[in-house]
Scaffold this motif. Structure first.
Motif, PDB file in Angstrom:
ATOM      1  N   THR A 291      28.696  36.724  45.694  1.00  0.00           N
ATOM      2  CA  THR A 291      28.263  36.022  46.908  1.00  0.00           C
ATOM      3  C   THR A 291      28.476  34.518  46.880  1.00  0.00           C
ATOM      4  O   THR A 291      28.282  33.862  47.905  1.00  0.00           O
ATOM      5  N   LYS A 292      28.859  33.967  45.724  1.00  0.00           N
ATOM      6  CA  LYS A 292      29.047  32.516  45.624  1.00  0.00           C
ATOM      7  C   LYS A 292      30.509  32.208  45.282  1.00  0.00           C
ATOM      8  O   LYS A 292      31.226  33.063  44.761  1.00  0.00           O
ATOM      9  N   PRO A 293      30.937  30.986  45.540  1.00  0.00           N
ATOM     10  CA  PRO A 293      32.323  30.620  45.233  1.00  0.00           C
ATOM     11  C   PRO A 293      32.520  30.341  43.746  1.00  0.00           C
ATOM     12  O   PRO A 293      32.851  29.220  43.329  1.00  0.00           O
TER      13      PRO A 293
ATOM     14  N   PHE B 192      38.096  30.372  31.569  1.00  0.00           N
ATOM     15  CA  PHE B 192      39.065  31.292  32.159  1.00  0.00           C
ATOM     16  C   PHE B 192      38.691  31.583  33.613  1.00  0.00           C
ATOM     17  O   PHE B 192      37.540  31.415  34.030  1.00  0.00           O
ATOM     18  N   SER B 193      39.672  32.015  34.365  1.00  0.00           N
ATOM     19  CA  SER B 193      39.457  32.368  35.771  1.00  0.00           C
ATOM     20  C   SER B 193      38.893  33.781  35.858  1.00  0.00           C
ATOM     21  O   SER B 193      39.202  34.646  35.045  1.00  0.00           O
ATOM     22  N   PHE B 194      38.052  33.977  36.868  1.00  0.00           N
ATOM     23  CA  PHE B 194      37.442  35.292  37.086  1.00  0.00           C
ATOM     24  C   PHE B 194      36.876  35.312  38.506  1.00  0.00           C
ATOM     25  O   PHE B 194      36.454  34.293  39.028  1.00  0.00           O
ATOM     26  N   GLY B 195      36.893  36.482  39.118  1.00  0.00           N
ATOM     27  CA  GLY B 195      36.326  36.595  40.453  1.00  0.00           C
ATOM     28  C   GLY B 195      37.216  37.375  41.391  1.00  0.00           C
ATOM     29  O   GLY B 195      38.145  38.077  40.972  1.00  0.00           O
ATOM     30  N   ARG B 196      36.986  37.214  42.682  1.00  0.00           N
ATOM     31  CA  ARG B 196      37.658  38.042  43.684  1.00  0.00           C
ATOM     32  C   ARG B 196      39.158  37.777  43.786  1.00  0.00           C
ATOM     33  O   ARG B 196      39.898  38.594  44.312  1.00  0.00           O
TER      34      ARG B 196
ATOM     35  N   ASN C 208      20.825  49.915  39.376  1.00  0.00           N
ATOM     36  CA  ASN C 208      21.816  49.817  40.426  1.00  0.00           C
ATOM     37  C   ASN C 208      22.027  48.360  40.833  1.00  0.00           C
ATOM     38  O   ASN C 208      21.122  47.715  41.357  1.00  0.00           O
ATOM     39  N   PHE C 209      23.227  47.840  40.565  1.00  0.00           N
ATOM     40  CA  PHE C 209      23.564  46.470  40.948  1.00  0.00           C
ATOM     41  C   PHE C 209      24.377  46.423  42.237  1.00  0.00           C
ATOM     42  O   PHE C 209      24.549  45.360  42.813  1.00  0.00           O
ATOM     43  N   TYR C 210      24.905  47.573  42.655  1.00  0.00           N
ATOM     44  CA  TYR C 210      25.786  47.578  43.826  1.00  0.00           C
ATOM     45  C   TYR C 210      24.971  47.696  45.109  1.00  0.00           C
ATOM     46  O   TYR C 210      24.986  48.712  45.798  1.00  0.00           O
ATOM     47  N   THR C 211      24.249  46.628  45.421  1.00  0.00           N
ATOM     48  CA  THR C 211      23.415  46.641  46.630  1.00  0.00           C
ATOM     49  C   THR C 211      23.823  45.553  47.608  1.00  0.00           C
ATOM     50  O   THR C 211      23.151  45.315  48.590  1.00  0.00           O
ATOM     51  N   LEU C 212      24.938  44.868  47.297  1.00  0.00           N
ATOM     52  CA  LEU C 212      25.364  43.744  48.117  1.00  0.00           C
ATOM     53  C   LEU C 212      26.485  44.133  49.053  1.00  0.00           C
ATOM     54  O   LEU C 212      27.251  45.054  48.795  1.00  0.00           O
ATOM     55  N   SER C 213      26.601  43.367  50.141  1.00  0.00           N
ATOM     56  CA  SER C 213      27.781  43.469  50.997  1.00  0.00           C
ATOM     57  C   SER C 213      28.944  42.870  50.222  1.00  0.00           C
ATOM     58  O   SER C 213      28.781  41.948  49.428  1.00  0.00           O
ATOM     59  N   HIS C 214      30.118  43.400  50.431  1.00  0.00           N
ATOM     60  CA  HIS C 214      31.290  42.895  49.702  1.00  0.00           C
ATOM     61  C   HIS C 214      31.973  41.753  50.442  1.00  0.00           C
ATOM     62  O   HIS C 214      33.085  41.406  50.147  1.00  0.00           O
TER      63      HIS C 214
END
Length: 447
Positions: free
Chosen positions: A155-157, A296-300, A437-443
């Protein structure tokens, strides 16, 4: 009467917490008197009862035989400052990389007093500790830290990670600097004197007394809290008040004891943070591990960036899990995680050694309950969103090991696979299951 005295202590601790929360500059001057018989008896009753004994060779049960008299003598020694903590008994437990981790086993009275000091200090510092700190705190856990890590990346940049490992942290904490940090809030000279004695108590290693001029005693009840206090001032507050105000974009810290990661928006900020971390820890007598510190780079955007640069996407290990860039069924980015290979191998090896040792010493039905507890504990920790394949694999390998060692109780094979599965029907083992369960966020990306 003892219960009345204990209730008074608990109410006073609550008052301390309230005061610490309302006034961040308040100095506490009379804390040692809380270590009275009623309070230490409560600390004793809350100790684990089946732990290994220290160099005093006194178990919880043995100390209980004459508890009131023992505690009265203990409190008297605390009051006249004749109480000296016994050195810890040092043992070594295997780490996942083949090395050994030193651990100290404390004497029973050490544990009682340390527990009391911890509860008093905790009433103050739980009001001071920041939200980024998760290790060894009430109502905080590794899974909360992992969930927060997932939430920030989702959710953050946060496009980069600064991963920095403090080399031998617990063995290198500077005592004088730690006491300086304690003196910011604690002005009780008697309590500080007692803490100093615990820090200097040393340990017995191979029948030799080793004095400790630096470091906090690993394995002791007091050590995690002292470590948190030290890192609260050295890292957490500094990151919040200095690092965040000198970076161009978003950055956040997640810390569990001495294990932490920094999540950063811009690449140019990562270099500043990396250099600043090294200088900051050097200032307080600590160094970063050169082989375990990296940026290192990581993320979407990591998958696309890695394809463009013709390399594999970056991954990193944190709190026993390998984190990687994954996709949902609809093709959206998500943080994937699996049991870190080093941890997985260590857990399988640990189970194999235990099964080999126990198979002929007790009837199967007696050690089967312990096996159930081991599997349940593994799934409770590693059963997080996305890690289903790893815990299922662990379960299958565990069954193979159990079957193997059941058949090595004698020269002849005593149990076929069909008989083994029939036994499992009668005495089922815990099945792998996702517990957190961690998958509770909007993508959707939120800047």
């Amino acid at each position: 009467m003892p219960n009345l005295e204990l209730n008074k202590i608990r109410n006073k601790l609550s008052s301390i917490s309230k005061c610490a929360k309302e006034d961040k500059t308040y100095e506490f001057r009379s804390l040692a008197p809380y270590l009275n018989v009623a309070f230490l008896k409560d600390c004793y009753n809350n100790l684990a009862r089946n732990k290994a004994v220290g160099i005093d060779k006194v178990s919880w049960q043995e100390y209980n035989g004459n508890l009131d008299e023992n505690l009265q003598k203990l409190v008297q020694r605390l009051k006249n400052k004749s109480f000296r903590p016994l050195p810890a008994k040092r043992v070594y437990i295997p780490k996942g990389n083949g090395e050994l981790r030193p651990l100290g086993i404390s004497a029973i009275e050490n544990k009682i007093v340390e527990s009391g000091i911890s509860r008093v200090l905790q009433s103050i510092y739980e009001m001071d500790f920041l939200e980024c700190s998760y290790g060894f705190r009430p109502k905080k856990s590794t899974h909360q830290a992992l969930n927060q890590l997932d939430t920030i990346i989702m959710t953050k940049p946060a496009n980069y990670i600064v991963e920095a490992d403090i080399k031998g942290f617990f063995d290198n904490v500077n005592h004088d600097m730690l006491i300086e940090f304690l003196n910011i809030r604690v002005k009780d000279s008697s309590l500080i004197f007692l803490i100093k004695r615990f820090l200097k108590a040393g340990y017995i290693d191979n029948n030799l007394l080793v004095k400790t001029d630096i470091g906090t005693p690993q394995g002791s009840i007091l050590s995690p809290l002292l470590a948190n206090i030290f890192l609260h001032y050295v890292l957490d507050i500094w990151f919040e008040t200095t690092v965040k105000t000198h970076t161009k974009g978003y950055c956040e810290l997640i810390r569990y004891a001495d294990d932490y990661v920094c999540l950063v928006q811009y690449k140019e900020d990562t270099t500043k943070i990396r250099v600043a971390l090294e200088k900051r820890f050097n200032k307080y007598g600590l160094t970063l591990h050169p082989d375990k510190t990296r940026v290192f780079s990581f993320g979407r955007y990591e998958r696309e960036n890695s394809q463009r640069k013709n390399r594999k996407p970056n991954t990193f290990d944190f709190l026993g899990f390998t984190h990687f860039c994954d996709k949902t069924r609809k093709g959206y980015f998500k943080v994937g995680r699996k049991t870190a290979m080093k941890k997985f191998r260590a857990k399988i090896k640990e189970l194999n050694i235990w099964l080999k040792k126990i198979r002929n010493t007790l009837p199967t039905k007696e050690w089967w309950k312990t096996l159930e507890a081991k599997l349940r504990g593994h799934f409770e920790y590693y059963g997080v969103s996305g890690n289903s394949p790893s815990i299922k694999r662990y379960y299958k390998l565990a069954l193979r090991l159990v079957h193997k060692w059941l058949n090595r109780r004698s020269q002849k094979k005593s149990m076929s696979w069909s008989k083994f599965y029939n036994y499992l029907d009668l005495y089922p083992l815990p099945m792998p299951k996702i517990k957190h369960n961690f998958y509770t966020l909007s993508h959707k990306f939120v800047s």
